[in-house]
Motif scaffolding. Sequence first.
Motif, short mmCIF file in Angstrom:
data_model
loop_
_atom_site.label_atom_id
_atom_site.label_comp_id
_atom_site.label_asym_id
_atom_site.label_seq_id
_atom_site.Cartn_x
_atom_site.Cartn_y
_atom_site.Cartn_z
N LEU A 1 0.85 -1.19 0.00
CA LEU A 1 0.00 0.00 0.00
C LEU A 1 0.89 1.24 0.00
CD1 LEU A 1 -2.62 1.64 0.32
CD2 LEU A 1 -2.49 1.18 2.79
N PHE A 2 0.79 2.03 -1.03
CA PHE A 2 1.51 3.30 -1.14
C PHE A 2 0.57 4.42 -0.69
CE2 PHE A 2 3.67 0.48 -4.01
CZ PHE A 2 5.01 0.83 -3.93
N TYR A 3 0.96 5.13 0.36
CA TYR A 3 0.11 6.21 0.85
C TYR A 3 0.91 7.10 1.80
CZ TYR A 3 -4.28 8.58 1.79
OH TYR A 3 -5.28 9.52 1.87
N PHE A 4 0.28 8.21 2.17
CA PHE A 4 0.86 9.12 3.15
C PHE A 4 0.55 8.63 4.57
CE2 PHE A 4 -0.05 11.69 -0.66
CZ PHE A 4 1.20 12.24 -0.88
N VAL A 6 -1.30 9.28 6.94
CA VAL A 6 -2.55 9.82 7.48
C VAL A 6 -3.63 8.77 7.24
CG1 VAL A 6 -1.91 12.22 7.00
CG2 VAL A 6 -3.22 10.94 5.30
N ARG A 7 -4.77 8.92 7.92
CA ARG A 7 -5.86 7.97 7.68
C ARG A 7 -6.40 8.17 6.26
NH1 ARG A 7 -9.56 7.89 13.19
NH2 ARG A 7 -7.88 8.21 14.67
N GLY A 8 -7.01 9.33 6.02
CA GLY A 8 -7.44 9.70 4.68
C GLY A 8 -8.06 8.58 3.88
N ARG A 9 -7.70 8.54 2.61
CA ARG A 9 -8.24 7.54 1.70
C ARG A 9 -7.60 6.16 1.88
NH1 ARG A 9 -12.85 7.62 -1.40
NH2 ARG A 9 -13.24 9.67 -2.22
N GLY A 10 -6.56 6.09 2.66
CA GLY A 10 -5.92 4.80 2.87
C GLY A 10 -6.53 3.98 3.98
N GLN A 11 -7.34 4.61 4.84
CA GLN A 11 -7.76 3.92 6.06
C GLN A 11 -8.71 2.76 5.80
OE1 GLN A 11 -6.19 4.62 8.92
NE2 GLN A 11 -7.14 2.69 9.49
N ALA A 12 -9.66 2.91 4.89
CA ALA A 12 -10.58 1.81 4.60
C ALA A 12 -9.81 0.61 4.06
CB ALA A 12 -11.64 2.26 3.60
N ILE A 13 -8.79 0.86 3.27
CA ILE A 13 -7.96 -0.23 2.73
C ILE A 13 -7.24 -0.93 3.88
CG2 ILE A 13 -6.05 -0.79 1.18
CD1 ILE A 13 -6.76 1.85 -0.34
N ARG A 14 -6.67 -0.16 4.79
CA ARG A 14 -6.01 -0.76 5.96
C ARG A 14 -7.00 -1.61 6.76
NH1 ARG A 14 -4.26 4.93 6.75
NH2 ARG A 14 -2.16 5.17 5.85
N ASP A 28 5.41 4.62 2.96
CA ASP A 28 5.13 6.03 3.20
C ASP A 28 5.75 6.85 2.08
OD1 ASP A 28 4.99 8.65 4.05
OD2 ASP A 28 6.09 8.35 5.92
N VAL A 29 4.89 7.46 1.27
CA VAL A 29 5.38 8.22 0.11
C VAL A 29 5.63 9.69 0.44
CG1 VAL A 29 4.16 6.67 -1.46
CG2 VAL A 29 3.06 8.81 -0.73
N GLY A 30 5.40 10.06 1.70
CA GLY A 30 5.43 11.48 2.05
C GLY A 30 6.76 12.16 1.86
N GLY A 31 7.84 11.47 2.19
CA GLY A 31 9.15 12.13 2.16
C GLY A 31 9.62 12.51 0.77
N VAL A 46 -2.14 8.83 -4.89
CA VAL A 46 -2.28 7.64 -4.04
C VAL A 46 -3.58 7.77 -3.27
CG1 VAL A 46 0.16 7.03 -3.81
CG2 VAL A 46 -0.79 8.79 -2.31
N PRO A 47 -4.12 6.65 -2.73
CA PRO A 47 -3.48 5.35 -2.55
C PRO A 47 -3.36 4.53 -3.83
CG PRO A 47 -5.75 5.25 -1.79
CD PRO A 47 -5.48 6.70 -2.11
N VAL A 48 -2.34 3.70 -3.82
CA VAL A 48 -2.15 2.68 -4.83
C VAL A 48 -1.76 1.40 -4.11
CG1 VAL A 48 -0.62 1.87 -6.69
CG2 VAL A 48 -1.54 4.20 -6.75
#
Length: 200
Positions: A1-4, A6-14, A28-31, A46-48
């Motif tokens: 899972l590529f994401y920042f 944060v919960r955001g759009r990645g949380q449901a996937i998690r 973590d793609v943030g850096g 993302v997410p991807v």
Amino acid sequence: LFYFPVRGRGQAIRYLFVDNGLDYEEIDVGGNWATEYKSKMPFGQVPVVKDGDLDVAQSNAIMRYLGRKHDMYPTDPVEALKVDMILDHSEDIRGPYVRMIYQNYEAGKDDFIKSLPEKFQYLENLLKNWGTDFISSKISFADYSLFDLLDDLVILAPGCIDDFPTVKAYYDRIASRPALQKFRESEEFKNMPVNGNGKQ
């Protein structure tokens, strides 16, 4: 899972991964987002989820893909319609929520909260009429998306679902699932921002 981070759009996937015991690695793609990751993503966002050689992009496409792959997408057309309808209804709420959070938080928060009861009433009526513990007869990909949305809204406006007993019972039922409850009690989860700009 590529994401920042944060919960955001990645949380449901998690949630889907965790609740179903599916091992995954999160990147973590943030850096180095702009220099390393953005150009590699199918739509530059993302997410991807990378599944082998397959890059799965767009939040709801990811959820549907995982649902089909892991037996969380109903095969019955009517049951599939229910989860698709609720997912789309969730998007009708999430879109304005995201715009308010990132573009108009101070001026728009109160009006957004005032709009929620009408949206919740539609949901209350449908879930009550269907009479199942989840959107369908068993948990589906869409339940994780709806639960995540409700979670965001309960943080934004505590008590906002309390006047909708079927919705509240649904939310509590999913929150009490053992794997999700353990995950949500972790420090990693508690310390993760809901949104990228710190507003919630």
